[in-house]
Design an enzyme around this catalytic site. Structure first.
Site, PDB file in Angstrom:
ATOM      1  N   HIS A 114       0.839  -1.207   0.000  1.00 40.03           N
ATOM      2  CA  HIS A 114       0.000   0.000   0.000  1.00 40.03           C
ATOM      3  C   HIS A 114       0.872   1.254   0.000  1.00 40.03           C
ATOM      4  O   HIS A 114       0.673   2.180  -0.790  1.00 40.03           O
ATOM      5  CB  HIS A 114      -0.948   0.036   1.195  1.00 40.03           C
ATOM      6  CG  HIS A 114      -1.535   1.408   1.418  1.00 40.03           C
ATOM      7  ND1 HIS A 114      -2.568   1.920   0.670  1.00 40.03           N
ATOM      8  CD2 HIS A 114      -1.165   2.390   2.276  1.00 40.03           C
ATOM      9  CE1 HIS A 114      -2.825   3.165   1.060  1.00 40.03           C
ATOM     10  NE2 HIS A 114      -1.992   3.483   2.034  1.00 40.03           N
TER      11      HIS A 114
ATOM     12  N   HIS B  63       1.350   5.241  -2.575  1.00 45.34           N
ATOM     13  CA  HIS B  63       1.727   6.633  -2.275  1.00 45.34           C
ATOM     14  C   HIS B  63       2.924   7.164  -3.048  1.00 45.34           C
ATOM     15  O   HIS B  63       2.968   8.349  -3.377  1.00 45.34           O
ATOM     16  CB  HIS B  63       2.052   6.773  -0.777  1.00 45.34           C
ATOM     17  CG  HIS B  63       0.850   6.730   0.114  1.00 45.34           C
ATOM     18  ND1 HIS B  63       0.012   7.820   0.272  1.00 45.34           N
ATOM     19  CD2 HIS B  63       0.334   5.751   0.897  1.00 45.34           C
ATOM     20  CE1 HIS B  63      -0.959   7.513   1.126  1.00 45.34           C
ATOM     21  NE2 HIS B  63      -0.791   6.253   1.515  1.00 45.34           N
TER      22      HIS B  63
ATOM     23  N   GLU C 189      -5.634   9.772   0.371  1.00 38.70           N
ATOM     24  CA  GLU C 189      -6.008   8.353   0.344  1.00 38.70           C
ATOM     25  C   GLU C 189      -7.117   8.025  -0.665  1.00 38.70           C
ATOM     26  O   GLU C 189      -7.091   6.963  -1.280  1.00 38.70           O
ATOM     27  CB  GLU C 189      -6.443   7.888   1.740  1.00 38.70           C
ATOM     28  CG  GLU C 189      -5.332   7.911   2.784  1.00 38.70           C
ATOM     29  CD  GLU C 189      -4.229   6.853   2.582  1.00 38.70           C
ATOM     30  OE1 GLU C 189      -4.334   6.003   1.681  1.00 38.70           O
ATOM     31  OE2 GLU C 189      -3.236   6.916   3.342  1.00 38.70           O
TER      32      GLU C 189
ATOM     33  N   SER D  27      -4.230   1.115  -4.341  1.00 41.72           N
ATOM     34  CA  SER D  27      -3.674  -0.157  -3.880  1.00 41.72           C
ATOM     35  C   SER D  27      -4.775  -1.163  -3.550  1.00 41.72           C
ATOM     36  O   SER D  27      -4.493  -2.219  -2.999  1.00 41.72           O
ATOM     37  CB  SER D  27      -2.765   0.066  -2.662  1.00 41.72           C
ATOM     38  OG  SER D  27      -3.513   0.516  -1.552  1.00 41.72           O
TER      39      SER D  27
HETATM   40 FE    FE Z   1      -1.970   5.342   3.056  1.00 42.73          FE
END
Ligand code: FE
Ligand code: PHE
Length: 289
Positions: free
Chosen positions: A138, A143, A184, A203
Site C-alpha cells: 500500500h 503513495h 487516500e 492499492s
Molecule cells: Fe496510506
C-alpha cells in the site's frame, strides 16, 4: 539508543500494531533490512504488482502512471535506496522505512521534511486481497508514485507542516479527514474523464473500479471545508469521493491559513460518510470537463 514505543492506534481497534517497534529509532524510522525478505515475499510482491498494474490501467491519473516504472520493477520488493535516487532527483522526497503505523506527530514531522514513511513488512499470503493495516505494498505502490509529481510533492510537505500546526490547535481530527479524502481517496477530473490519485484506492483491487463506475457513491467537487466536515469509514468502500480539478487547484485551495476554518468547523455538525449536503456539486461518472 532509546527505542520507539508502538503507537496508540486510533478508534475502537484493540489490535496491537504489527511490526518490530523495538528496533526502530526514536523518530520511528528503521532499517528496511532488504536482505531479510524471503523469496516468497519477493514473489508475493511481484504478483501484487502485476495484478494491480492491470487494475489501475486507464483508471489512475497520468502523474501516477508516469512514475510507475520507478517502483514497478519485476525483480521483487525494491530496495528503498534505489527508489530514492530518481525520487530525490525529481522532487527531493525520500522514502524511509518504518515498522508500521507511527504516531501523528512523527508522521507529520517526516512529511514536513520530505520523507515518506513506508512500512517495511509485506502482507501475508492470506491477506493478498485485503489487509487491515497499511503494509509495504500500500505505502510504496499507492503513495510513492505521486511523490514524483512536483505539485503533489509540495502538497504533501505542506500537509506535514499543517499537521504539526493542527496539533497545537487541536484540529487533527478535521485535518485527518482532509488527508483521507485527498491523499487516500482522491479523484481528479481530466480531459479523459475521472481518474484516481488516492493511494487507498490505487492499492485496492476492488475500489479502483467501484470509485469510477458504481452509481452508489456520492462524487462531488472538492471543497476543503466540506471534506473536513465529513466523517469516514475505514472498513468499506467510500460513500463519498471528492473530485479535484487539478493538483494546482488542490494546492491553492489548501495553501491558506486553516486557523479560521478550524474555528468555523468546530461549531458545525459533522456530516456522515455518504450524506448529501446543500451546496454539493455532483460530478457525473462520465465527466470529462
Ligand atoms: Fe496510506
Ligand atoms: N494551509 C494549512 C494550514 O494553514 C496547511 C495545509 C496545507 C494542510 C496543505 C493540508 C494541506 O494549516
Amino acid at each position: 539508543m532509546q527505542h520507539a514505543d508502538p503507537p496508540v492506534v486510533y478508534g475502537e481497534s484493540h489490535i496491537q500494531p504489527r511490526g518490530d517497534y523495538a528496533s526502530a529509532n526514536p523518530d520511528y524510522t528503521c532499517e528496511q533490512n532488504w536482505q531479510a525478505y524471503t523469496p516468497a515475499e519477493h514473489d508475493r510482491y511481484r504478483r501484487l504488482l502485476a495484478r494491480q498494474l492491470q487494475h489501475v490501467h486507464g483508471r489512475a491519473c497520468p502523474e501516477f502512471v508516469e512514475a510507475l516504472p520507478h517502483i514497478a520493477i519485476d525483480t521483487g520488493i525494491p530496495r528503498f535506496e534505489r527508489v530514492n535516487e530518481p525520487l530525490g532527483k525529481a522532487t527531493g522526497w525520500q522514502v524511509v522505512a518504518v515498522p508500521g503505523l507511527i504516531p501523528e506527530r512523527e508522521f507529520f514531522t517526516l512529511l514536513a521534511t520530505r520523507r515518506f514513511p513506508v512500512t517495511r513488512w509485506l502482507r501475508n499470503e492470506d491477506e493478498f486481497d485485503y489487509v487491515v493495516e497499511p503494509d509495504l505494498f500500500h505505502d510504496l505502490f499507492g503513495h510513492v508514485p505521486m511523490l514524483f509529481d512536483p505539485v503533489f510533492a509540495g502538497y504533501m510537505q505542506a500537509f506535514g507542516q499543517g499537521g504539526l500546526k493542527a496539533e497545537g490547535l487541536h484540529a487533527l481530527e478535521l485535518l485527518s479527514r482532509l488527508y483521507w479524502y485527498t491523499v487516500e481517496f482522491g479523484l481528479v477530473d481530466t480531459a479523459e474523464g475521472l481518474r484516481i490519485y488516492g493511494a487507498g484506492i490505487l492499492s485496492s483491487v476492488g475500489e479502483v473500479d467501484h470509485c469510477l463506475t458504481s452509481p452508489e457513491p456520492w462524487r462531488i467537487v472538492f471543497d476543503a471545508q466540506r471534506a473536513m466536515r465529513t466523517r469516514y469509514k475505514i472498513d468499506t468502500y467510500q460513500e463519498t469521493y471528492f473530485v479535484i480539478r487539478s493538483f494546482d487547484a488542490l494546492f491553492k485551495a489548501t495553501n491558506v491559513d486553516f486557523t479560521p476554518l478550524y474555528d468555523t468547523l468546530r461549531d458545525l455538525p459533522s456530516l456522515a460518510a455518504g450524506e448529501h449536503a446543500p451546496g454539493d456539486v455532483q460530478v457525473p461518472v462520465a465527466s470529462s470537463a
